[in-house]
Motif scaffolding. Structure first.
Motif: not given
Length: 556
Positions: A462, A464, A509, A511, A526
């Motif tokens: 994922n 951001t 994720t 970021s 991450t």
């Protein structure tokens, strides 16, 4: 058993000139820092660069736990063990950072009877390399702020300055700061912050540079800010690369020390593997390959971080071809990965060991992905039962991997003789077919996904909105062909440090994505990873001391 520092203080060291001469380095190529430390002249590489390389052995490990694994200890011990069985070997390590030395970990020069010495010097100021890196980095920051103060001819947007300052200590209070306060004469007020020196791009440039000119060229490419119309501003634009390189004229030379058994050791450069690329300098590694038949080096933390970056970044940049990889594991750590709390690790628990073995199994799979034959080293602890040791040995054999019980901590090189023999046997019987994990022409997101899915075992990644925007910008600026340096917790394959073992059904994720154009890679941050650590409730600094005779205590 004596403490590490007691063992180190009782060591019988040879004059470092004797160590150098044993490697074939003449006196005029050695710059002494006292009797037991030296820098090796850059002339040595010019003299040796056409010699054939020795065999390159990487030491990596399972995912770290509070139980301890002993990767650096194994690296030192394996170097000693190879010499013990009659081979000519040298080792190459990173320099310890003062941050963890005075923070959580304490010293980082090996342990027991497998240490590099002089241990106190190596763990403290050593030959001043980290101070040079810190100063070079902060000179760049000072020149940038001065350029803006003196009229801002480059049209730099102060809101888009990406260069932070650095300090080689764990200092959470400096993570986010405001500079330029006090009125017009004191600069332009803006938000900024500090990273730890080992996360500096100057450190990465040092560790990946081929020579001083290459280092200066890398410095020139460092992106420090963006203009109001979105164009990158580099260190070259503010004419900083020459003075930065001048400050690094000594730091770039590899440091030569020795182990407790007088095995030559290059200790040079020190990026962390959770927030940087985690390997000692290319120059030290290449020099060792020319001077010995076996070069043993290590990469930080578990193989998902240090080894991945060693293979995808360091080997790619320096055209290195590793011949074998040693994966260090302990029964204690594997039981912790199987769910046993640290307080209960001394009790036999084969069921927990079975549950935790999946962590080692995944690291074995990952090393094999790169075409490098692995060898497992079980770093033995007194509490390990015969049933537990046999289980690990049997499972490794089932996987077709050589496994050895290592006792270098208590016995030095002799305690690693079997490991040395099996590493040599693996190199001689299993041809390495090294290849990187991804091609550089893949899009940035695909490179990140490939690492996350194939190395970590994630379902997906994922990004951001902030990371998406940065990736789009770096792609538009033609930085999308750079490899990726992942910044991730060292305590898990995932980006959640609480997930031990071999977690499944998780996403990573991202970021933030940062550009390290001088080093030559993009950094993907991450989870909750930070580039400036903080001190724990009880810092190691609280137990470190020096007496009236100069005797140091508490540094491990």
């Amino acid at each position: 058993m004596k403490t590490d520092i007691q063992i180190a203080q009782e060591a019988t060291m040879k004059p470092i000139m004797e160590i150098a001469e044993g490697l074939g380095i003449p006196q005029d190529e050695v710059e002494l820092y006292g009797n037991y430390k030296a820098k090796v002249s850059l002339k040595t590489w010019d003299r040796l660069k056409d010699k054939p390389d020795g065999k390159l052995i990487l030491v990596t490990a399972i995912t770290p736990t509070p139980a301890g694994e002993g990767k650096t200890t194994t690296t030192v011990g394996l170097g000693q063990a190879l010499n013990h069985i009659g081979k000519k070997a040298v080792i190459a390590l990173r320099e310890p950072s003062l941050g963890p030395s005075f923070g959580v970990k304490g010293g980082a020069a090996g342990g027991g009877y497998a240490q590099v010495v002089p241990m106190e010097d190596i763990n403290l100021h050593f030959t001043g390399d980290f101070h040079a890196i810190t100063t070079s980095h902060n000179l760049l920051a000072a020149l940038l702020d001065n350029h803006i103060q003196q009229g801002n001819a480059l049209n730099i947007d102060p809101r888009r300055i990406v260069l932070r300052r650095v300090l080689d200590l764990n200092e959470r209070a400096l993570r986010n700061v405001i500079v330029g306060l006090g009125g017009k004469a004191h600069g332009v007020p803006r938000e900024s912050g500090f990273d730890i020196t080992v996360a500096s791009e100057v450190m990465a440039c040092l560790c990946l540079a081929a020579d001083l000119e290459d280092l200066k060229e890398r410095f020139s490419k460092i992106v420090v800010a963006y203009t109001y119309d979105g164009k990158p501003v580099t260190a070259k634009d503010i004419k900083a690369q020459g003075s930065m390189a001048l400050l690094m004229k000594d730091a770039i030379k590899p440091n030569l020390v020795q182990t407790l058994e007088n095995t030559p050791a290059f200790v040079h450069g020190g990026p962390f593997a959770n927030i940087a690329h985690g390997c000692n300098s290319v120059m030290a590694t290449q020099l060792g390959l020319k001077l010995a038949d076996y070069m043993v080096t290590e990469a930080g933390f578990g193989a998902d971080l240090g080894a991945e970056k060693f293979f995808n970044l360091k080997c790619r940049f320096a055209d290195l071809k590793p011949d074998a990889a040693v994966i260090v594991a302990t029964v204690r750590a594997l039981k912790m990965h199987g769910g046993v709390p640290k307080t209960d690790l001394g009790a036999e628990n084969v069921d927990a060991l079975k549950a935790g073995f999946v962590n080692l199994e995944k690291h074995i799979e990952n090393v094999k992905k790169f075409g490098v034959p692995p060898v497992v080293a079980i770093n033995r602890f007194p509490t390990d039962s015969e049933a537990e040791l046999k289980f690990v040995e049997d499972r490794c054999n089932e996987l077709g991997v050589e496994v050895s019980l290592s006792e270098v901590f208590t016995k030095g090189g002799a305690g690693g003789a079997d490991l040395a023999e099996k590493v040599v046997k693996t190199i001689e019987t299993k041809e390495a077919k090294f290849e990187t994990l991804y091609e550089l022409d893949l899009p940035i997101k695909e490179k990140i996904r490939k690492i996350a899915q194939e190395i970590y075992g994630a379902n997906g990644v994922n990004f951001t909105k902030n990371a998406e925007k940065q990736i789009e910008e770096f792609t538009a600026l033609s930085y999308d062909k750079l490899p990726v340096c992942m910044a991730k917790t060292q305590y898990s394959f995932s980006d959640d440090m609480t997930k031990y073992g071999r977690p499944t059904d998780f996403d990573i994720t991202v970021s933030e994505v940062r550009l390290s154009a001088g080093a030559g890679f993009l950094v993907a941050l991450t989870g909750a990873i930070m580039t400036m650590p903080g001190l724990p409730k009880e810092p190691a600094a609280n137990r470190i001391d020096i007496d009236e005779n100069g005797v140091i205590t508490g540094l491990f």
